[in-house]
Design a protein around this motif. Structure first.
Motif, mmCIF file in Angstrom:
data_model
loop_
_atom_site.group_PDB
_atom_site.id
_atom_site.type_symbol
_atom_site.label_atom_id
_atom_site.label_comp_id
_atom_site.label_asym_id
_atom_site.label_seq_id
_atom_site.Cartn_x
_atom_site.Cartn_y
_atom_site.Cartn_z
ATOM 1 N N GLU A 143 0.819 -1.211 0.000
ATOM 2 C CA GLU A 143 0.000 0.000 0.000
ATOM 3 C C GLU A 143 0.851 1.258 0.000
ATOM 4 O O GLU A 143 0.508 2.271 -0.625
ATOM 5 N N HIS A 175 -9.009 -5.223 -1.073
ATOM 6 C CA HIS A 175 -9.486 -3.853 -0.888
ATOM 7 C C HIS A 175 -10.720 -3.486 -1.703
ATOM 8 O O HIS A 175 -11.300 -2.420 -1.473
ATOM 9 N N GLY A 176 -11.103 -4.339 -2.664
ATOM 10 C CA GLY A 176 -12.171 -3.972 -3.578
ATOM 11 C C GLY A 176 -11.619 -3.197 -4.750
ATOM 12 O O GLY A 176 -10.532 -2.604 -4.673
ATOM 13 N N GLU A 177 -12.377 -3.153 -5.858
ATOM 14 C CA GLU A 177 -11.855 -2.556 -7.088
ATOM 15 C C GLU A 177 -11.602 -1.060 -6.968
ATOM 16 O O GLU A 177 -10.602 -0.541 -7.474
ATOM 17 N N GLU A 178 -12.488 -0.335 -6.324
ATOM 18 C CA GLU A 178 -12.341 1.123 -6.259
ATOM 19 C C GLU A 178 -11.070 1.517 -5.521
ATOM 20 O O GLU A 178 -10.276 2.340 -6.008
ATOM 21 N N GLU A 179 -10.857 0.930 -4.354
ATOM 22 C CA GLU A 179 -9.667 1.267 -3.583
ATOM 23 C C GLU A 179 -8.394 0.766 -4.261
ATOM 24 O O GLU A 179 -7.359 1.447 -4.253
ATOM 25 N N ALA A 180 -8.473 -0.429 -4.870
ATOM 26 C CA ALA A 180 -7.306 -0.968 -5.573
ATOM 27 C C ALA A 180 -6.933 -0.087 -6.752
ATOM 28 O O ALA A 180 -5.740 0.128 -7.029
ATOM 29 N N GLU A 181 -7.921 0.461 -7.457
ATOM 30 C CA GLU A 181 -7.628 1.327 -8.598
ATOM 31 C C GLU A 181 -6.995 2.637 -8.144
ATOM 32 O O GLU A 181 -6.082 3.157 -8.800
ATOM 33 N N ALA A 182 -7.455 3.170 -7.016
ATOM 34 C CA ALA A 182 -6.841 4.379 -6.478
ATOM 35 C C ALA A 182 -5.379 4.110 -6.110
ATOM 36 O O ALA A 182 -4.492 4.946 -6.354
ATOM 37 N N TRP A 183 -5.128 2.937 -5.554
ATOM 38 C CA TRP A 183 -3.754 2.554 -5.218
ATOM 39 C C TRP A 183 -2.894 2.429 -6.468
ATOM 40 O O TRP A 183 -1.772 2.940 -6.516
#
Length: 337
Positions: A143, A175-183
């Motif tokens: 992260e 983390h789910g797609e939204e959080e993973a994409e932000a990462w």
């Protein structure tokens, strides 16, 4: 020597010795170079009297199996990552193995729920940090790779490479797609250059001062330390086991699957059993500076010396099922550009 192999570089140029069923042999299609398997397969032949034939290819083996259908001479496929194993399953090219030896030796999260593939070795997807420019303990998780403090300081290979796709899939799972994409967007923003090369090239880039951090499979580090021409670059980095104090380090695998055709099925299952047992696990893991999949087998001295691997217990099948989502995510953030 009983070990025989033929090599091919691409689907359109597959050339190999004729393989056929025999009472005393087993035929292997392999994504891993045949010379890396040789000591392992020689030990199998010495113990069982069963000869092995290997066809090696960097790609195209799944397509070849589809063309050959039930007439394929291949008994097993040996691969170098979960993506290729999952591809075989999705194409319906493997059959389930219900085997007490395999189930006892290979942990549940390192095998298909229905026995359609089994891990043989594991490797961590590590963070490599410059010995000179990154303090020990300054980064400890995947992260943190998205932290703006690392802007312009990270190198990676293509985001579309199966090793990175597997890591990104695990981030989606956690983390789910939204959080993973932000990462992933944050990671891209921190890149020192356009993604390129292989895992070893990222270590070399750190040694050359192009970047301070990279992501790479643990066994490449071992191979570089064992190579007189690459040792200096490897010694310029520190290996970091990400998320060791939390969910654990993401791992990928080399593995094996029984094909639908398997003309030498009994011999093939004997090979699978052999490869999961202590003797073969030690040979295979040490030859490739990887970790044994069988938890009762200790890693080799060099690998053990890097520190203890605390692997993510997430099922690799769960990671594989998120592969397509990870590929779409890489496209959306335009990672490679």
């Amino acid at each position: 020597m009983p070990f025989k192999y033929a090599a091919t570089a691409a689907l359109v140029a597959v050339t190999a010795m004729p393989l056929a069923a025999s009472a005393d042999e087993v035929n292997i299609y392999s994504y891993r170079q045949a010379n890396l398997l040789e000591p392992l397969l020689d030990a199998f032949t010495e113990e069982t009297g069963i000869e092995t034939n290997v066809v090696f290819a960097k790609k195209g083996l799944a397509e070849r199996l589809e063309r050959e259908g039930r007439n394929s001479p291949a008994d097993v496929v040996m691969t170098v990552d979960i993506s290729r194993l999952n591809e075989l399953v999705e194409r319906g090219l493997t059959q389930a193995v219900d085997n007490e030896v395999m189930e006892a030796n290979i942990p549940e999260n390192l095998r298909h729920p229905d026995g359609k593939w089994f891990a043989l070795t594991t490797r961590g997807r590590m963070i490599y940090a410059s010995v000179d420019r990154v303090e020990e303990g300054e980064i400890t998780t995947y992260e943190e790779l998205a932290d703006p403090k690392w802007e312009g300081r990270i190198c990676t290979r293509s985001g579309k490479h199966p090793y990175n796709i597997a890591l990104f899939s695990s981030m989606i799972a956690h983390h789910g797609e939204e959080e993973a994409e932000a990462w992933l967007t944050g990671l891209k923003n921190n890149l020192a250059r356009k993604p390129q090369g292989g895992d070893r090239d990222q270590i070399k880039a750190i040694a050359e001062g192009v970047c301070d951090l990279s992501i790479g499979n643990s066994y490449y580090y071992g191979k570089m330390l064992n190579d007189d021409n690459q040792r200096a670059a490897a010694e310029a980095v520190r290996i970091v086991f990400p998320n060791s104090d939390g969910r654990g380090t993401h791992i990928n695998i080399s593995g094996i699957a029984l094909t639908n055709s398997a003309p030498n099925q009994e011999n093939a299952i004997r090979l699978m059993e052999f490869l999961s047992q202590e003797k073969a696990q030690q040979i295979y893991a040490e030859a490739n500076t990887e970790y044994p999949a069988n938890p009762s087998v200790e890693p080799s001295g060099m690998v053990a010396g890097w520190g203890e691997l605390h692997p993510d217990s997430l099922s690799l099948q769960e990671i594989a099922e998120r592969r397509n989502a990870a590929v779409r995510m890489v496209d959306r953030v335009d990672y490679d550009n």
